[in-house]
Design a protein around this motif. Structure first.
Motif, PDB file in Angstrom:
ATOM      1  N   PHE B  26      -1.299  -2.812   1.972  1.00  0.00           N
ATOM      2  CA  PHE B  26      -1.226  -1.718   2.940  1.00  0.00           C
ATOM      3  C   PHE B  26      -0.812  -0.418   2.249  1.00  0.00           C
ATOM      4  CE2 PHE B  26       1.251   1.063   5.643  1.00  0.00           C
ATOM      5  CZ  PHE B  26       0.476   1.190   6.780  1.00  0.00           C
ATOM      6  N   LEU B  27       0.268  -0.490   1.473  1.00  0.00           N
ATOM      7  CA  LEU B  27       0.760   0.722   0.817  1.00  0.00           C
ATOM      8  C   LEU B  27      -0.222   1.211  -0.234  1.00  0.00           C
ATOM      9  CD1 LEU B  27       4.540  -0.123   0.643  1.00  0.00           C
ATOM     10  CD2 LEU B  27       3.506   1.835   1.808  1.00  0.00           C
ATOM     11  N   ALA B  28      -0.817   0.277  -0.995  1.00  0.00           N
ATOM     12  CA  ALA B  28      -1.792   0.665  -2.021  1.00  0.00           C
ATOM     13  C   ALA B  28      -2.927   1.473  -1.395  1.00  0.00           C
ATOM     14  CB  ALA B  28      -2.339  -0.584  -2.707  1.00  0.00           C
ATOM     15  N   THR B  29      -3.451   0.985  -0.291  1.00  0.00           N
ATOM     16  CA  THR B  29      -4.571   1.652   0.370  1.00  0.00           C
ATOM     17  C   THR B  29      -4.163   3.021   0.911  1.00  0.00           C
ATOM     18  OG1 THR B  29      -5.385  -0.529   1.001  1.00  0.00           O
ATOM     19  CG2 THR B  29      -6.317   1.366   2.160  1.00  0.00           C
ATOM     20  N   HIS B  30      -3.038   3.067   1.631  1.00  0.00           N
ATOM     21  CA  HIS B  30      -2.632   4.324   2.254  1.00  0.00           C
ATOM     22  C   HIS B  30      -2.203   5.370   1.236  1.00  0.00           C
ATOM     23  CE1 HIS B  30      -2.923   1.924   5.875  1.00  0.00           C
ATOM     24  NE2 HIS B  30      -2.857   3.051   6.567  1.00  0.00           N
ATOM     25  N   LEU B  31      -1.589   4.933   0.125  1.00  0.00           N
ATOM     26  CA  LEU B  31      -1.182   5.891  -0.900  1.00  0.00           C
ATOM     27  C   LEU B  31      -2.404   6.430  -1.653  1.00  0.00           C
ATOM     28  CD1 LEU B  31       2.061   4.086  -2.058  1.00  0.00           C
ATOM     29  CD2 LEU B  31       1.920   6.325  -0.916  1.00  0.00           C
ATOM     30  N   GLY B  32      -3.426   5.599  -1.818  1.00  0.00           N
ATOM     31  CA  GLY B  32      -4.686   6.100  -2.387  1.00  0.00           C
ATOM     32  C   GLY B  32      -5.314   7.140  -1.471  1.00  0.00           C
ATOM     33  N   ASP B  33      -5.259   6.862  -0.171  1.00  0.00           N
ATOM     34  CA  ASP B  33      -5.867   7.768   0.805  1.00  0.00           C
ATOM     35  C   ASP B  33      -5.222   9.156   0.803  1.00  0.00           C
ATOM     36  OD1 ASP B  33      -7.599   5.796   1.583  1.00  0.00           O
ATOM     37  OD2 ASP B  33      -6.532   5.277   3.426  1.00  0.00           O
ATOM     38  N   ILE B  34      -3.899   9.223   0.523  1.00  0.00           N
ATOM     39  CA  ILE B  34      -3.250  10.545   0.516  1.00  0.00           C
ATOM     40  C   ILE B  34      -3.186  11.121  -0.910  1.00  0.00           C
ATOM     41  CG2 ILE B  34      -1.918  10.051   2.611  1.00  0.00           C
ATOM     42  CD1 ILE B  34       0.600   9.871   0.798  1.00  0.00           C
ATOM     43  N   GLY B  35      -3.856  10.465  -1.859  1.00  0.00           N
ATOM     44  CA  GLY B  35      -3.934  11.028  -3.209  1.00  0.00           C
ATOM     45  C   GLY B  35      -2.647  10.903  -4.002  1.00  0.00           C
ATOM     46  N   ALA B  36      -1.841   9.901  -3.676  1.00  0.00           N
ATOM     47  CA  ALA B  36      -0.607   9.647  -4.438  1.00  0.00           C
ATOM     48  C   ALA B  36      -0.612   8.175  -4.835  1.00  0.00           C
ATOM     49  CB  ALA B  36       0.625   9.979  -3.591  1.00  0.00           C
ATOM     50  N   PRO B  37      -1.551   7.800  -5.724  1.00  0.00           N
ATOM     51  CA  PRO B  37      -1.843   6.380  -5.940  1.00  0.00           C
ATOM     52  C   PRO B  37      -0.674   5.577  -6.488  1.00  0.00           C
ATOM     53  CG  PRO B  37      -2.957   7.745  -7.574  1.00  0.00           C
ATOM     54  CD  PRO B  37      -2.403   8.674  -6.536  1.00  0.00           C
ATOM     55  N   LEU B  38      -0.683   4.311  -6.108  1.00  0.00           N
ATOM     56  CA  LEU B  38       0.341   3.356  -6.533  1.00  0.00           C
ATOM     57  C   LEU B  38       0.101   3.004  -7.995  1.00  0.00           C
ATOM     58  CD1 LEU B  38       2.679   1.703  -5.329  1.00  0.00           C
ATOM     59  CD2 LEU B  38       1.007  -0.061  -4.714  1.00  0.00           C
ATOM     60  N   LYS B  39       1.109   3.226  -8.829  1.00  0.00           N
ATOM     61  CA  LYS B  39       0.957   3.001 -10.274  1.00  0.00           C
ATOM     62  C   LYS B  39       1.673   1.756 -10.751  1.00  0.00           C
ATOM     63  CE  LYS B  39      -1.481   6.662 -11.299  1.00  0.00           C
ATOM     64  NZ  LYS B  39      -2.871   6.477 -11.758  1.00  0.00           N
ATOM     65  N   GLU B  40       2.644   1.276 -10.007  1.00  0.00           N
ATOM     66  CA  GLU B  40       3.363   0.067 -10.416  1.00  0.00           C
ATOM     67  C   GLU B  40       4.055  -0.542  -9.209  1.00  0.00           C
ATOM     68  OE1 GLU B  40       6.045   0.517 -13.780  1.00  0.00           O
ATOM     69  OE2 GLU B  40       6.822  -1.515 -13.561  1.00  0.00           O
ATOM     70  N   VAL B  41       4.110  -1.869  -9.190  1.00  0.00           N
ATOM     71  CA  VAL B  41       4.891  -2.598  -8.187  1.00  0.00           C
ATOM     72  C   VAL B  41       5.833  -3.525  -8.934  1.00  0.00           C
ATOM     73  CG1 VAL B  41       4.825  -4.240  -6.265  1.00  0.00           C
ATOM     74  CG2 VAL B  41       2.962  -2.584  -6.542  1.00  0.00           C
ATOM     75  N   ARG B  42       7.080  -3.580  -8.506  1.00  0.00           N
ATOM     76  CA  ARG B  42       8.000  -4.606  -9.026  1.00  0.00           C
ATOM     77  C   ARG B  42       8.530  -5.413  -7.856  1.00  0.00           C
ATOM     78  NH1 ARG B  42      11.473  -1.897 -13.971  1.00  0.00           N
ATOM     79  NH2 ARG B  42       9.669  -0.893 -14.942  1.00  0.00           N
ATOM     80  N   ILE B  43       8.455  -6.723  -7.999  1.00  0.00           N
ATOM     81  CA  ILE B  43       9.051  -7.621  -7.002  1.00  0.00           C
ATOM     82  C   ILE B  43      10.309  -8.198  -7.625  1.00  0.00           C
ATOM     83  CG2 ILE B  43       8.655  -9.594  -5.487  1.00  0.00           C
ATOM     84  CD1 ILE B  43       5.663  -9.213  -5.875  1.00  0.00           C
ATOM     85  N   ILE B  44      11.453  -7.930  -7.001  1.00  0.00           N
ATOM     86  CA  ILE B  44      12.738  -8.310  -7.602  1.00  0.00           C
ATOM     87  C   ILE B  44      13.587  -9.051  -6.574  1.00  0.00           C
ATOM     88  CG2 ILE B  44      12.743  -6.404  -9.267  1.00  0.00           C
ATOM     89  CD1 ILE B  44      14.666  -4.917  -7.398  1.00  0.00           C
ATOM     90  N   PRO B  45      14.562  -9.833  -7.048  1.00  0.00           N
ATOM     91  CA  PRO B  45      15.407 -10.596  -6.121  1.00  0.00           C
ATOM     92  C   PRO B  45      16.526  -9.729  -5.509  1.00  0.00           C
ATOM     93  CG  PRO B  45      16.013 -11.094  -8.384  1.00  0.00           C
ATOM     94  CD  PRO B  45      14.853 -10.130  -8.463  1.00  0.00           C
ATOM     95  N   ASP B  46      17.190 -10.296  -4.505  1.00  0.00           N
ATOM     96  CA  ASP B  46      18.321  -9.625  -3.836  1.00  0.00           C
ATOM     97  C   ASP B  46      19.560  -9.687  -4.727  1.00  0.00           C
ATOM     98  OD1 ASP B  46      16.527  -9.720  -1.640  1.00  0.00           O
ATOM     99  OD2 ASP B  46      17.453 -11.546  -0.861  1.00  0.00           O
ATOM    100  N   VAL B  47      19.492  -9.085  -5.896  1.00  0.00           N
ATOM    101  CA  VAL B  47      20.622  -9.109  -6.840  1.00  0.00           C
ATOM    102  C   VAL B  47      21.020  -7.663  -7.108  1.00  0.00           C
ATOM    103  CG1 VAL B  47      21.339  -9.669  -9.201  1.00  0.00           C
ATOM    104  CG2 VAL B  47      19.907 -11.277  -7.916  1.00  0.00           C
ATOM    105  N   ARG B  48      22.311  -7.374  -6.870  1.00  0.00           N
ATOM    106  CA  ARG B  48      22.814  -6.009  -6.877  1.00  0.00           C
ATOM    107  C   ARG B  48      22.423  -5.219  -8.134  1.00  0.00           C
ATOM    108  NH1 ARG B  48      27.280  -3.863  -8.544  1.00  0.00           N
ATOM    109  NH2 ARG B  48      28.065  -1.992  -7.488  1.00  0.00           N
ATOM    110  N   GLU B  49      22.775  -5.734  -9.292  1.00  0.00           N
ATOM    111  CA  GLU B  49      22.535  -4.991 -10.541  1.00  0.00           C
ATOM    112  C   GLU B  49      21.031  -4.761 -10.749  1.00  0.00           C
ATOM    113  OE1 GLU B  49      24.406  -7.755 -10.313  1.00  0.00           O
ATOM    114  OE2 GLU B  49      26.259  -6.586 -10.199  1.00  0.00           O
ATOM    115  N   THR B  50      20.239  -5.779 -10.410  1.00  0.00           N
ATOM    116  CA  THR B  50      18.793  -5.667 -10.597  1.00  0.00           C
ATOM    117  C   THR B  50      18.226  -4.555  -9.717  1.00  0.00           C
ATOM    118  OG1 THR B  50      18.743  -8.047 -10.994  1.00  0.00           O
ATOM    119  CG2 THR B  50      16.630  -6.970 -10.577  1.00  0.00           C
ATOM    120  N   ILE B  51      18.665  -4.502  -8.466  1.00  0.00           N
ATOM    121  CA  ILE B  51      18.151  -3.472  -7.547  1.00  0.00           C
ATOM    122  C   ILE B  51      18.543  -2.079  -8.048  1.00  0.00           C
ATOM    123  CG2 ILE B  51      18.196  -2.573  -5.190  1.00  0.00           C
ATOM    124  CD1 ILE B  51      18.785  -5.450  -4.228  1.00  0.00           C
ATOM    125  N   ILE B  52      19.811  -1.909  -8.424  1.00  0.00           N
ATOM    126  CA  ILE B  52      20.285  -0.580  -8.857  1.00  0.00           C
ATOM    127  C   ILE B  52      19.526  -0.121 -10.106  1.00  0.00           C
ATOM    128  CG2 ILE B  52      22.280   0.709  -9.741  1.00  0.00           C
ATOM    129  CD1 ILE B  52      24.043  -1.223  -8.024  1.00  0.00           C
TER     130      ILE B  52
END
Lengths: 251, 251
Positions: B26-52
């Motif tokens: 969804f985000l990939a498509t909509h961000l392409g449509d507004i000309g601000a394309p998605l360049k990277e996705v990271r999927i990370i766990p609910d771990v404090r240090e990792t998120i920060i």
């Protein structure tokens, strides 16, 4: 301590929204089953520097790394060359893989484009598989696989016996209709604190008929702790007056 | 030059395979449509240090960053606190959001767990939306959204007018049945070299009836170049003797 896994999805087609990813969930499930859970996924474009940097970061940080995508015969298939560069070895024709491909396509039709699929980093071990003549490969702690789901799955099964393994991650889920997350938040946190080695999560759902509730999930590799936490989750749902349900309640 | 976007998916449930991600595309498509394309996705766990750490890396590297997941009322919902820490500001009760939630649940039922959903980093702007009383929020170039797809989508539409935009990314796809990628690889690379600003990709497909072929995709923000490259792709398929097809050929 279980070994850790990470996945690098190499593919503009996921980042552009053209393609719905179908590999992450397969790998997540199977890596949990062999006790080498997936700790991070990065989806990156077909850009040389990005691939090399990401492979280097991830292979240093995790016990084993998987990549999907970018090992076909076209100009945008640059994964093999980038992985070779990340390991500081040349990319070269792998004789056995080249022979298999030449045999398959015929000598006349074993074109330059097709030879790309037999180019492996020096020292890599091909991942031969039932779904394609072109192999994936393993080098160091990195396993390079195709992006097409059926081929990726065949490659994963082929490489599986060589992977690092640990205690399988098991999970137990209780569903409750008509409960807001906020109502059970404090009780669930108390259970989490009692079993810090488990991973407890709460996921709201809404059915097609508009009724909703929460799924409470406990995950971990210690069966006794998991059973005890599952009982505690059952009881905290029952304490709200609602009935804990084992399978997802359909509309 | 178009602005760049990145996405951080915060969620153990994706990494464990429990949930199939439904937000990336969804985000990939909509961000392409507004000309601000998605360049990277990271999927990370609910771990404090990792998120920060991940938020800090991504907000420095990309023009705008989106996060999904981890803003509910339970103990594993730590995204807001981590984003506050990444920006070096306190997490505090956002008066207007708290008033809306209290109004919705009633004064007696506005529990500690529910108050968590009104805790925002100091200086953040809530993303009010049609799907939930609990808001997402924007701070600096980071936009924090829910993980539940229907709520995430409502939040994206709500925040959309404030986003950085560029030339929309358009794409043109030609399908060809019965062609191997390797047969058109050299001709496709020649087209790519002629239009370096476009992004040309080749994606094999297989239909339910077993027949397969390739989809050749050109993407970019310059309509004239895109039209010319599309014509060149049409012609290179025709040169093989196969017929270029506009829509995906169904079995």
């Amino acid at each position: 301590m279980n070994p850790t896994s990470a996945l690098i999805v190499i593919g503009n087609e996921i980042l552009s929204g053209r393609t719905q990813d179908a590999n992450i969930r397969f790998l997540a499930t199977h890596l949990g089953d062999i006790g080498a859970p997936l700790k991070e996924v990065r989806i990156i474009p077909d850009v040389r520097e990005t691939i090399i940097t990401t492979v280097n970061e991830m292979k240093a940080r995790y016990d084993q790394v998987f990549t999907t995508g970018g090992i076909g015969p076209t100009h945008d298939d640059i994964t093999s060359a980038c992985v070779a560069e990340a390991f500081g070895v040349p990319l070269e024709l792998h004789a056995e893989s080249a022979a298999l491909l030449e045999d398959h396509y015929g000598k006349d039709q074993f074109t330059t484009a097709r030879q790309r699929m037999a180019m492996l980093p020096r020292g890599a071990t091909p991942i031969k598989n039932a779904a394609s003549i072109a192999p994936g490969f393993s080098i160091g702690n990195v396993h390079v696989m195709a992006g097409v789901p059926s081929i990726m799955q065949a490659m994963f099964h082929a490489v599986s016996p060589t992977l690092r393994r640990g205690q399988p991650i098991q999970s137990k889920t209780w569903y409750a209709l008509g409960i807001y997350e906020s109502v059970i938040a404090a009780a669930l946190e108390a259970v989490q604190n009692r079993y810090p080695d488990l991973d407890l999560g709460s996921y709201p759902f809404k059915r097609a008929d508009g009724r909703g509730g929460v799924a409470l999930v406990a995950k971990g590799s210690d069966p006794a702790n998991l059973a005890a936490a599952s009982q505690a989750i059952h009881d905290l749902i029952a304490a709200t007056g609602e009935t804990p349900i084992e399978g997802e309640p359909k509309a």
